[in-house]
Write a protein that holds these residues in place. Sequence first.
Motif, mmCIF file in Angstrom:
data_model
loop_
_atom_site.group_PDB
_atom_site.id
_atom_site.type_symbol
_atom_site.label_atom_id
_atom_site.label_comp_id
_atom_site.label_asym_id
_atom_site.label_seq_id
_atom_site.Cartn_x
_atom_site.Cartn_y
_atom_site.Cartn_z
ATOM 1 N N VAL A 484 0.835 -1.187 0.000
ATOM 2 C CA VAL A 484 0.000 0.000 0.000
ATOM 3 C C VAL A 484 0.867 1.233 0.000
ATOM 4 C CG1 VAL A 484 -1.663 1.314 1.333
ATOM 5 C CG2 VAL A 484 -1.845 -1.157 1.206
ATOM 6 N N ILE B 137 -10.734 3.340 -9.574
ATOM 7 C CA ILE B 137 -10.336 1.934 -9.410
ATOM 8 C C ILE B 137 -10.180 1.302 -10.788
ATOM 9 C CG2 ILE B 137 -11.032 -0.341 -8.579
ATOM 10 C CD1 ILE B 137 -12.697 1.080 -6.412
ATOM 11 N N ARG B 151 -12.137 -4.757 -4.610
ATOM 12 C CA ARG B 151 -11.563 -3.414 -4.658
ATOM 13 C C ARG B 151 -12.581 -2.329 -4.306
ATOM 14 N NH1 ARG B 151 -7.976 -4.329 -2.628
ATOM 15 N NH2 ARG B 151 -7.460 -2.143 -2.827
ATOM 16 N N ASP B 215 -6.541 3.219 -7.444
ATOM 17 C CA ASP B 215 -6.199 1.829 -7.131
ATOM 18 C C ASP B 215 -5.836 1.142 -8.441
ATOM 19 O OD1 ASP B 215 -6.184 -0.894 -6.684
ATOM 20 O OD2 ASP B 215 -7.711 -0.802 -5.136
ATOM 21 N N VAL B 238 -2.436 3.248 -4.893
ATOM 22 C CA VAL B 238 -2.575 2.014 -4.134
ATOM 23 C C VAL B 238 -2.519 0.849 -5.105
ATOM 24 C CG1 VAL B 238 -4.072 0.720 -2.571
ATOM 25 C CG2 VAL B 238 -4.033 3.222 -2.470
ATOM 26 N N GLY B 240 -3.780 -2.303 -4.799
ATOM 27 C CA GLY B 240 -4.596 -3.206 -4.006
ATOM 28 C C GLY B 240 -4.463 -4.634 -4.488
ATOM 29 N N GLU B 249 -6.589 -2.641 3.727
ATOM 30 C CA GLU B 249 -7.115 -2.242 2.413
ATOM 31 C C GLU B 249 -8.035 -1.024 2.571
ATOM 32 O OE1 GLU B 249 -6.261 -3.727 -0.568
ATOM 33 O OE2 GLU B 249 -4.856 -4.912 0.614
#
Lengths: 487, 265
Positions: A484, B137, B151, B215, B238, B240, B249
């Motif tokens: 992360v 995302i 996600r 993400d 990120v 993920g 997360e």
Amino acid sequence: MPAGWEYAPAPESRDIVTLEERYGLFIGGELVDPRSGEYFPTLNPGTEEQLAEVAQAGPQDVDAAVGAARGAYDNGWSSISPAERAKYLFRIARILQERSREFAVLESMNGGKPIRESRDVDLPLAAAHFFYYAGWADKLEYAFPNRRPRSIGVAGQIIPWNFPLLMLAWKIAPALAAGNTVVLKPAETTPLTALLFADVVRQAELPPGVVNIITGDGRAGAELVKHEGVDKIAFTGSTEVGKAIQRELAGTGKKLTLELGGKAANIVFDDAALDQAVEGIVNGIYFNQGHVCCAGSRLLVQESIYEPLIAKLKRRLTTLRLGDPLDKNTDIGAINSKQQLDKITELVAAGEEEGAEIYQPPCRLPEKGYWFAPTVFTNVAQSYRIAQEEIFGPVLSVLTFRTPDEAVEKANNTAYGLSAGVWTEKGSRILSMAQKLQAGVIWANTFNRFDPTSPFGGFKESGFGREGGLHGLEPYLDLGESEVRGG
Amino acid sequence: MSRLPVRKTYKLFIGGDFPRSESGRTYEAQGQNVARGSRKDARDAVRAARSGFGKWAGMTAYNRGQVLYRIAEMMEARTAEFAELCSGRAEVEESIDRWVWYAGWADKYAQVIGSSNPVAAPYFNFTFPEPTGVVAIVAPDEPSLGGLVSRIAPVIVGGNAAVVLASETAPLAAIELSEALATADLPGGVVNILTGYRSEMAPWLAGHMDVNAIDLGGADGDAPELERLAADNVKRVVRGRIGEQSPYEIAAFLELKTVWHPIGV
């Protein structure tokens, strides 16, 4: 209170500081000559006198420093017992306490900040930071539930010139506590306390290569950022450079934390304790000559108290003493560099040109050195450069508001989000404002407070990641199952 | 004579509505004509997300948890339909259970992630998480449903709004999911789902100045370029992990805010 009170000079002695004529780079536990062969002078910004020459680290020097850090990591530091690691950090904290006057004087000489601040703020906090993170070294598994945190490897750390030793502590303490080794580059204009810290590392008998310090300008920082042997970059500085670093690291998988600029709103409601608020405003923007990323550089005043508050503020400004950073009565020291003075001067000129009204108290500036009088701008529109851009100097821009909603809207009308201040006697309003202000640190009825246990860092373009507290460990650890960035 | 079935038009999900792509384009995926979103659709979705964000973030954690749980309920009722559009029943059941798992986190993560900080001065000092804002995302191609849910759930449970690029090769489960989301009391704009070619939309989301985090869990070769674009406004980037469920997360899409107040009488 009448202006122009005379005080007898009360300078702190410089005798406690012994300077070399020339400093090398601290690599693998020793000060070594730079392979680049280059040196540059480092000054006292209050007098423009040269204090010493320091090395400009070149690509080979950066490579050597990263190699030393990698060697120290692989050959013991990462496998030493965490409790022993903690004890090294406790030692560093104690040595900093023992040598605090020496560090404080040198900090003021090389950076220009008043000795009262380096002595009472920078040094105690730097020592406390090491003491705090020392205790974490053997307790990491308690900090992250359901994870077995592991160190990352070599951390490359680049710090600014406004709190040289304190920023060093903010970077090195959590990195070592987490089991990493470091290569730290202090700012170009303020290398000396970092080089003195090398002597603390020696006294603490830290294994060679665990801490490496390389001096130089932005070129050295850029080399460090792109070096393949570095696993993590931590940067504190301008948003512009922060973005360049984020771009440079794209796709590399290296961890990154950024602590960037700010343009904090300091919001005063009509029910605030006005005299306390004035002290908070002054501390918010004139502390450390305004060379503070979280400085309260935009004052938002509720209209109904605008006139009395500004009158009190102007009167308070006449009592601020500007001058010799080593004088114990000095409130405002020297601007850190010629370059920074030019930037402040340019932005202040822009403020006048755009139509803001300038106020500066009667104030004699020393002839030598870099100085700027404490400045307040009124009649400032949100679109003015002095309301949008980070000045990083003792310059306050005053705006007004009528309703709490308007205060929130104006406060959040910036790409930055590092800090904010709220002054009111109404508790529910404090909590409501604290919720709505987009900033990582909210000071309510206070400003510019720092503590090793208290996480610090920004929203939006003020960066990501936190320094301080339990949360300040995460950037230096691999938590295992998730990768992360920015959490 | 057997009855001719009524087919579905596969559309985008933006601001709680189901528009076609403004570009008027479709592409064929899983044997169907699916909306091929444009960069304009992506920008519209960001605007919808920004307007949905305030209401969602302002709801109580208990309420957000109930909405996430209701998403699980709405999916459960469509289990058979979902199973035909992804790898099968197991993936559907795992996805439903993931919503339930995250639903339970809504009113708990702040206690795990936040702190009270014992500063060495007379101040009350505490740290609590807040949503980052609008999150883009890039969902993986496979698993088309499981990857999507894995996600989206941690992003929205924290109070963020999402703009999601669905699986390019298998987008039908994402469209089915948007129909479940539309009936789950989720305020419009909290989740926006775009179908189409990733290369046509992802760079615009990565560089968008009103997107706070991205993400890249489903990105591959384009990840470095997307990360570079993300630097324009210091987005939180990120990576993920697709199969993972954890409070970390959730934390990746949260900002930590620290408040100081003097203690005195």
